[in-house]
Design a protein around this motif. Structure first.
Motif, PDB file in Angstrom:
ATOM      1  N   VAL A  75       0.873  -1.181   0.000  1.00 23.59           N
ATOM      2  CA  VAL A  75       0.000   0.000   0.000  1.00 23.59           C
ATOM      3  C   VAL A  75       0.912   1.233   0.000  1.00 23.59           C
ATOM      4  CG1 VAL A  75      -1.866   1.231   1.205  1.00 23.59           C
ATOM      5  CG2 VAL A  75      -1.775  -1.280   1.292  1.00 23.59           C
ATOM      6  N   LEU A 110      -9.816   2.203   4.883  1.00 22.00           N
ATOM      7  CA  LEU A 110      -8.562   2.721   5.427  1.00 22.00           C
ATOM      8  C   LEU A 110      -8.562   4.211   5.140  1.00 22.00           C
ATOM      9  CD1 LEU A 110      -5.653   2.081   6.599  1.00 22.00           C
ATOM     10  CD2 LEU A 110      -4.920   1.971   4.209  1.00 22.00           C
ATOM     11  N   VAL A 138       1.376   4.901  -0.431  1.00 21.59           N
ATOM     12  CA  VAL A 138       0.446   6.032  -0.322  1.00 21.59           C
ATOM     13  C   VAL A 138       1.164   7.328  -0.688  1.00 21.59           C
ATOM     14  CG1 VAL A 138      -1.146   7.253   1.201  1.00 21.59           C
ATOM     15  CG2 VAL A 138      -0.741   4.805   1.525  1.00 21.59           C
ATOM     16  N   VAL A 162      -2.984   5.205  -4.285  1.00 24.17           N
ATOM     17  CA  VAL A 162      -2.409   4.015  -3.660  1.00 24.17           C
ATOM     18  C   VAL A 162      -1.848   3.152  -4.779  1.00 24.17           C
ATOM     19  CG1 VAL A 162      -2.880   1.907  -2.359  1.00 24.17           C
ATOM     20  CG2 VAL A 162      -3.911   4.061  -1.649  1.00 24.17           C
ATOM     21  N   LEU A 185       2.071  -0.770   4.686  1.00 20.59           N
ATOM     22  CA  LEU A 185       1.848   0.653   4.461  1.00 20.59           C
ATOM     23  C   LEU A 185       3.180   1.364   4.267  1.00 20.59           C
ATOM     24  CD1 LEU A 185      -0.657   1.288   7.417  1.00 20.59           C
ATOM     25  CD2 LEU A 185      -1.235   0.755   5.037  1.00 20.59           C
ATOM     26  N   PHE A 219      -3.250   6.652   9.946  1.00 20.86           N
ATOM     27  CA  PHE A 219      -4.128   5.635   9.366  1.00 20.86           C
ATOM     28  C   PHE A 219      -5.048   5.033  10.420  1.00 20.86           C
ATOM     29  CE2 PHE A 219      -0.349   5.510   6.563  1.00 20.86           C
ATOM     30  CZ  PHE A 219      -0.958   5.728   5.339  1.00 20.86           C
ATOM     31  N   LEU A 279      -1.388  -5.581   5.350  1.00 23.67           N
ATOM     32  CA  LEU A 279      -1.141  -4.390   4.537  1.00 23.67           C
ATOM     33  C   LEU A 279       0.233  -3.858   4.885  1.00 23.67           C
ATOM     34  CD1 LEU A 279      -4.576  -2.497   4.844  1.00 23.67           C
ATOM     35  CD2 LEU A 279      -3.916  -4.259   3.190  1.00 23.67           C
ATOM     36  N   ASN A 312       4.509   5.276   3.444  1.00 21.87           N
ATOM     37  CA  ASN A 312       4.275   6.680   3.146  1.00 21.87           C
ATOM     38  C   ASN A 312       5.358   7.138   2.184  1.00 21.87           C
ATOM     39  OD1 ASN A 312       3.961   9.394   2.942  1.00 21.87           O
ATOM     40  ND2 ASN A 312       3.804   9.792   5.154  1.00 21.87           N
ATOM     41  N   ARG A 332       7.329   3.103   7.238  1.00 24.69           N
ATOM     42  CA  ARG A 332       6.464   1.980   6.890  1.00 24.69           C
ATOM     43  C   ARG A 332       5.886   1.328   8.140  1.00 24.69           C
ATOM     44  NH1 ARG A 332      11.353   2.795   5.865  1.00 24.69           N
ATOM     45  NH2 ARG A 332      12.145   0.660   5.962  1.00 24.69           N
ATOM     46  N   SER A 362      -7.152   8.325   6.485  1.00 24.90           N
ATOM     47  CA  SER A 362      -6.185   9.077   7.275  1.00 24.90           C
ATOM     48  C   SER A 362      -6.910  10.182   8.006  1.00 24.90           C
ATOM     49  CB  SER A 362      -5.072   9.654   6.407  1.00 24.90           C
ATOM     50  OG  SER A 362      -4.175  10.395   7.201  1.00 24.90           O
TER      51      SER A 362
END
Ligand code: C2O
Ligand code: CU
Length: 423
Positions: A143, A253, A145, A174, A193, A204, A191, A195, A238, A255
């Motif tokens: 993911v 999901l 982002v 995404v 994640l 999140f 997931l 950034n 992450r 923010s």
């Protein structure tokens, strides 16, 4: 697999056009495609060789963020890849399972090169690790982002007037996809994640009939899973989470406004008020069974006793200890096989974070479970001092530095960066 047993990956950085939600003619950069790049997946103990071809029409670099590797393979601002040229770093992966990533690191142009689309995930697996969802694209999902701003159908990276942190976009992608959703087909999904934004922090949360267990941070798994209600990531950070969504329901999901520790004015211009939809999670009616996270994920790390303490103060959006990055200056020299404490202070009123190449540090006095695992990037609010326990191992090179810097890319480009060598 090459003749010498190395795992060989071919990456070509190139320009293209993509539909990022503003028509098909948005000019982009990508790796082996029009926008972003393929996920590289390799295991601890693998020797990897990566053929990086630069077809961008301008000089760039490709850095392996979070990777422990020789400085000459790091892909920082000294490992230039001229356009039309190939750079082929090779190293043996010597670190635990983790969600790492790659992106350009050309001094002064990192923000632009990442914003245009050069970035991808680098997943490290560890043979014999705990039983976790790991079927890529099914229950193990990258993911990536990024927030974007568009003007006339093109990516626009001009920051707003008071945005000291850099450009903030109102559109979220995404994995390069606008308004995305994931069809959840298993009881639990992992997931990863990332950034990969230039300036924005995300807080999140998963809204809906769902639970979230945090299992990993920048450099690998936590000792045990933590049930959490939010995960805040600043640029470059992450987290791995296991999400359980009730069968037949949709969760999202999202923010929520991040806690940046800023004053009212700065907070607003750093995205501190923003709520953003990130990824829909649509669970089918009949979810395939999948195991819950095991109670123990990783053994405690022992980084050893610190021998040295260093103080690094962020003194402006372009300086550390009052100095701007100088490609010709080595700021710090550390001794291989030793542990240090780096005390990093944000002496400004603006948001910053701090990333160190080559290592995964331990945050002393962690604020919450996300800071309790192996980390390479940490947010530092104004006035805050973070104390990082850092161990330097294996690789020495008195002639080639690694970087430390703020990962808000506009700050990094302006010179909020320094260089260290391991000898
Ligand atoms: Cu993700 Cu020095 O960078
Ligand atoms: Cu910064």
């Amino acid at each position: 697999i090459g003749p010498d047993g190395a795992r060989v990956f071919d990456l070509e950085m190139r320009a293209g056009t993509a539909d990022l939600g503003h028509g098909p003619q948005t000019r982009t950069w990508g790796v082996n495609g029009d926008y972003l790049g393929p996920t590289i997946r390799a295991a601890r103990g693998d020797t990897v060789r990566i053929n990086v071809d630069n077809e961008l029409g301008e000089t760039s670099t490709l850095h392996w963020h979070g990777m422990h590797l020789p400085a000459a393979m790091d892909g920082g601002p000294h490992q230039l890849i001229e356009t039309g040229q190939r750079w082929a770093p090779e190293w043996t992966i010597a670190q635990p399972a983790a969600t790492l990533w790659y992106h350009p690191h050309l001094h002064g142009a990192t923000a632009e090169h990442v914003y245009r689309g050069i970035a991808g995930m680098f997943i490290v697996d560890e043979p014999g690790g705990p039983d976790l969802p790991s079927e890529y694209g099914v229950d193990d999902i990258p993911v990536i982002v990024q927030d974007k701003q568009f003007r006339d159908g093109q990516l626009d990276m001009s920051p707003a007037l008071f945005a000291e942190a850099g450009v903030l976009g109102g559109d979220v992608l995404v994995n390069g996809t606008p308004a995305p959703y994931l069809e959840v087909t298993t009881e639990r999904v992992r997931l990863r994640l990332l950034n990969a934004s230039s300036a924005r922090s995300y807080r999140f949360v998963v809204a809906g009939t769902a639970t979230v267990d945090l299992i990993g941070t920048d450099g690998g798994l936590l000792e045990r899973p933590h049930r959490v209600d939010h995960v805040q990531l600043s640029p470059g950070e992450r987290a791995e989470i296991i999400v359980e969504v009730a069968a037949g329901t949709t969760a999202v999901l999202r923010s929520e406004p991040p806690e940046l520790g800023l004053n009212f004015w700065t907070d607003r211009f750093s995205g501190g008020d923003d709520t953003l939809e990130i990824l829909g999670l649509r669970a089918v009616d009949n979810l395939a069974p999948s195991p819950g996270p095991p109670p123990v994920l990783a053994a405690p790390r022992d980084l050893g006793e610190p021998a040295t303490r260093r103080e690094l103060t962020i003194t402006s959006s372009s300086t550390i200890n009052g100095r701007t990055m100088d490609m010709e200056r080595i700021d710090e020299t550390v001794t291989v096989g030793t542990t240090e404490i780096w005390e990093v202070r944000n002496a400004t009123g603006d948001p910053h974070n701090f990333h160190i190449h080559d290592v995964q540090f331990q945050i002393l006095d962690p604020e919450g479970p996300l800071q309790s695992g192996p980390k390479d990037t940490v947010y530092i609010r104004p006035g805050q001092v973070v104390r990082l326990l850092v161990r330097f191992e294996h690789y020495t090179d008195p002639a080639t530095p690694y970087m430390f810097h703020c990962h808000l890319l506009a700050h990094e480009d302006r010179g909020l960066m320094g260089q260290f060598v391991v000898v």
